[in-house]
Design a protein around this motif. Structure first.
Motif, short mmCIF file in Angstrom:
data_model
loop_
_atom_site.label_atom_id
_atom_site.label_comp_id
_atom_site.label_asym_id
_atom_site.label_seq_id
_atom_site.Cartn_x
_atom_site.Cartn_y
_atom_site.Cartn_z
N LEU A 224 0.80 -1.22 0.00
CA LEU A 224 0.00 0.00 0.00
C LEU A 224 0.84 1.27 0.00
N VAL A 225 1.74 1.40 0.99
CA VAL A 225 2.62 2.58 1.07
C VAL A 225 4.03 2.05 1.32
N PRO A 226 4.84 1.84 0.26
CA PRO A 226 6.16 1.20 0.42
C PRO A 226 7.09 1.90 1.39
N THR A 227 6.92 3.21 1.59
CA THR A 227 7.83 3.95 2.48
C THR A 227 7.34 3.97 3.93
N ALA A 228 6.17 3.40 4.21
CA ALA A 228 5.60 3.42 5.56
C ALA A 228 6.01 2.17 6.33
N PRO A 229 5.94 2.20 7.65
CA PRO A 229 6.30 1.02 8.45
C PRO A 229 5.42 -0.18 8.14
N LEU A 230 6.00 -1.34 8.25
CA LEU A 230 5.27 -2.60 8.09
C LEU A 230 4.20 -2.70 9.18
N GLY A 231 2.97 -3.01 8.78
CA GLY A 231 1.87 -3.17 9.73
C GLY A 231 1.16 -1.90 10.10
N ALA A 232 1.56 -0.75 9.56
CA ALA A 232 0.96 0.53 9.95
C ALA A 232 -0.43 0.68 9.36
N LEU A 233 -1.28 1.45 10.04
CA LEU A 233 -2.56 1.89 9.51
C LEU A 233 -2.28 3.01 8.51
N VAL A 234 -2.71 2.84 7.26
CA VAL A 234 -2.39 3.80 6.20
C VAL A 234 -3.66 4.20 5.46
N GLY A 235 -3.58 5.33 4.74
CA GLY A 235 -4.72 5.83 3.99
C GLY A 235 -4.32 6.32 2.62
N SER A 236 -5.32 6.55 1.76
CA SER A 236 -5.06 7.00 0.39
C SER A 236 -6.30 7.68 -0.15
N TRP A 237 -6.08 8.66 -1.04
CA TRP A 237 -7.18 9.33 -1.73
C TRP A 237 -7.40 8.74 -3.13
N ASP A 238 -6.46 7.95 -3.66
CA ASP A 238 -6.56 7.42 -5.02
C ASP A 238 -6.41 5.90 -5.04
N ASN A 239 -6.96 5.24 -4.02
CA ASN A 239 -6.94 3.79 -3.95
C ASN A 239 -5.53 3.22 -3.98
N PHE A 240 -4.64 3.89 -3.27
CA PHE A 240 -3.27 3.44 -3.01
C PHE A 240 -2.39 3.44 -4.25
N GLN A 241 -2.72 4.32 -5.21
CA GLN A 241 -1.69 4.67 -6.19
C GLN A 241 -0.62 5.50 -5.47
N THR A 242 -1.08 6.30 -4.53
CA THR A 242 -0.22 6.98 -3.56
C THR A 242 -0.89 6.79 -2.19
N GLY A 243 -0.17 7.11 -1.12
CA GLY A 243 -0.75 6.92 0.20
C GLY A 243 0.02 7.67 1.27
N PHE A 244 -0.49 7.61 2.49
CA PHE A 244 0.13 8.29 3.61
C PHE A 244 -0.11 7.48 4.88
N VAL A 245 0.75 7.72 5.89
CA VAL A 245 0.65 7.01 7.16
C VAL A 245 -0.38 7.71 8.05
N ILE A 246 -1.27 6.93 8.65
CA ILE A 246 -2.20 7.44 9.64
C ILE A 246 -1.69 7.14 11.04
#
Length: 425
Positions: A224-246
């Motif tokens: 989902l978010v390759p630069t985010a920690p493994l197992g993190a709760l993450v979000g996206s506005w474009d269905n995980f073409q891009t994403g961010f850490v929550i």
């Protein structure tokens, strides 16, 4: 925010120009994160006496709780209350029981002798839940397998992301929270707990683990978010073409053209089926006002101040318009000080010097609405052009579709073969 993270510590450094004693610049904030109920009748304003006892929290003054306090000196212990994001006009208010007020609404003294420990109490009055904003989802659970059955997954597995309809151009507060201290939440990425420990919404931050996961190969790339920690709760506005850490939570601007927020657990493609755990409870609030900017600390301008340390931490997240939740939630800190019996001349006037002893803090992660139900909210139906409809071999949840197709085809071939043999006889 959950039972696993009910208490957190933050360390801040205060730097003064021409400071003759830089050794005392570090300030540690010991913070408990709480869900509170609004005071009956709502309303705001008034002095500290109007708190009404809506929410009560016990704390201790003296050497037992503030280890830097010197019981041998026999001096009084002073307290200053700092609030952030708690506007009294909105209905926030507090009262301290067990300590004596001084000549300012946020200053108190405890007359403690030796190693005495004084039991005190904070009474906190909270306004109605909608003061923070309009609640979109109160109790939305993101399950541990959410996000693996995803449109950009070469090996889809697990379950689709959880989707929430949003309004473009608004500001959302997205927070993981617990109903109570007896409400622990976690995700176990390998199910057995033999290799990886259960993690909270911030994931597994171990840099060695992250490096190991990325070094294994492309097939283990985080989905989902390759630069985010493994197992993190993450979000996206474009269905995980891009994403961010929550993680624990963020305040974030919704892009103007966004229709849905997608929520998931950050894991490697194809590795979602063995995920277990409770998942993470999420509250989503559409904030009042403008864009996501960390508000300033509310302080009193007409009362004396011992020392101030901002708990704001803009960091790189602010560049992405995602502000860590600890910077935007209502926060109250009780800072302890000791009179050291010295004075210093500043601008021709003598000022008494006080030694900082530590603090106790509360961050309000959730104001509970009176009609709250513990029944989980449902996500919204995602019918956009990027809906997760993977195609090709293995395009099924937990790879069950591919296995079923293979068995069906094999069965058909065997039936045909037996039919041909029967005709020949």
């Amino acid at each position: 925010f959950t039972g696993l993270r009910a208490h957190q510590c933050m360390l801040a450094e205060v730097i003064f120009a021409n400071d003759p004693n830089p050794a005392d610049n570090l300030v540690q904030a010991n913070m408990d994160f709480e869900s509170v109920a609004p005071a009956s009748g709502g309303g705001g304003g008034g002095g500290a006496g109007g708190a009404g006892g809506a929410n009560e929290f016990a704390w201790r003054a003296g050497n037992a709780a503030f280890s830097n306090f010197n019981p041998a000196v026999g001096r009084n212990m002073f307290f200053e209350v700092d609030t952030k994001n708690m506007n009294r006009q909105d209905g926030w208010d507090f009262q301290l029981d067990g300590v004596q007020p001084l000549n300012a609404p946020n200053l108190f003294v405890a007359r403690i002798a030796g190693k005495d420990s004084l039991q005190a109490r904070l009474r906190l009055k909270a306004p109605a839940a909608d003061v923070i904003g309009k609640t979109i989802k109160e109790n939305l659970v993101v399950p541990p397998k959410a996000g693996g059955f995803q449109v950009n997954a070469k090996i889809p597995s697990g379950e689709p992301p959880v989707y929430v309809k949003v309004n473009g151009g608004t500001t959302l507060l997205i927070a993981n929270y617990a109903f109570s201290a007896q409400d622990p939440q976690h995700v176990d990425l390998d199910g057995s707990r033999k290799l990886l420990p259960p993690n909270g919404p911030s994931g597994l931050p171990d840099s060695v683990l992250q490096a190991a996961v990325r070094s294994v190969g492309e097939k283990f790339k985080l989905l989902l978010v390759p630069t985010a920690p493994l197992g993190a709760l993450v979000g996206s506005w474009d269905n995980f073409q891009t994403g961010f850490v929550i993680g624990d939570g963020v305040q974030v601007d919704v892009p103007p053209n966004a229709k849905f927020l997608a929520l998931g657990i950050n894991d490697a493609a194809g590795f979602y089926p063995d995920n277990t755990g409770t998942g993470f409870r999420v509250k989503i609030v559409e904030r009042r006002g403008g864009s996501a900017q960390a508000p300033a600390i509310e302080t009193s301008t007409d009362t004396p101040t011992f020392v101030k340390a901002s708990l704001n931490s803009p960091r790189a997240a602010q560049a992405a318009k995602a502000i860590p939740i600890r910077d935007v939630i209502p926060t109250l800190c009780i800072n302890g000080y000791e009179d050291i019996g010295q004075k210093r001349m500043i601008d021709g006037k003598a000022h008494e010097l006080f030694r900082y002893l530590g603090n106790v803090c509360w961050g309000i992660i959730n104001v509970v609405p009176p009609n709250r139900s513990e029944k989980p909210d449902q996500g919204d139906v995602f019918d956009g052009p990027q809906a997760p409809r993977p195609k090709g071999c293995g395009a099924g949840r937990d790879n069950k579709f591919a296995l079923a197709s293979f068995i069906s085809v094999l069965g058909i071939l065997m039936i045909r073969r037996r039919s041909r043999k029967a005709k020949r006889k």
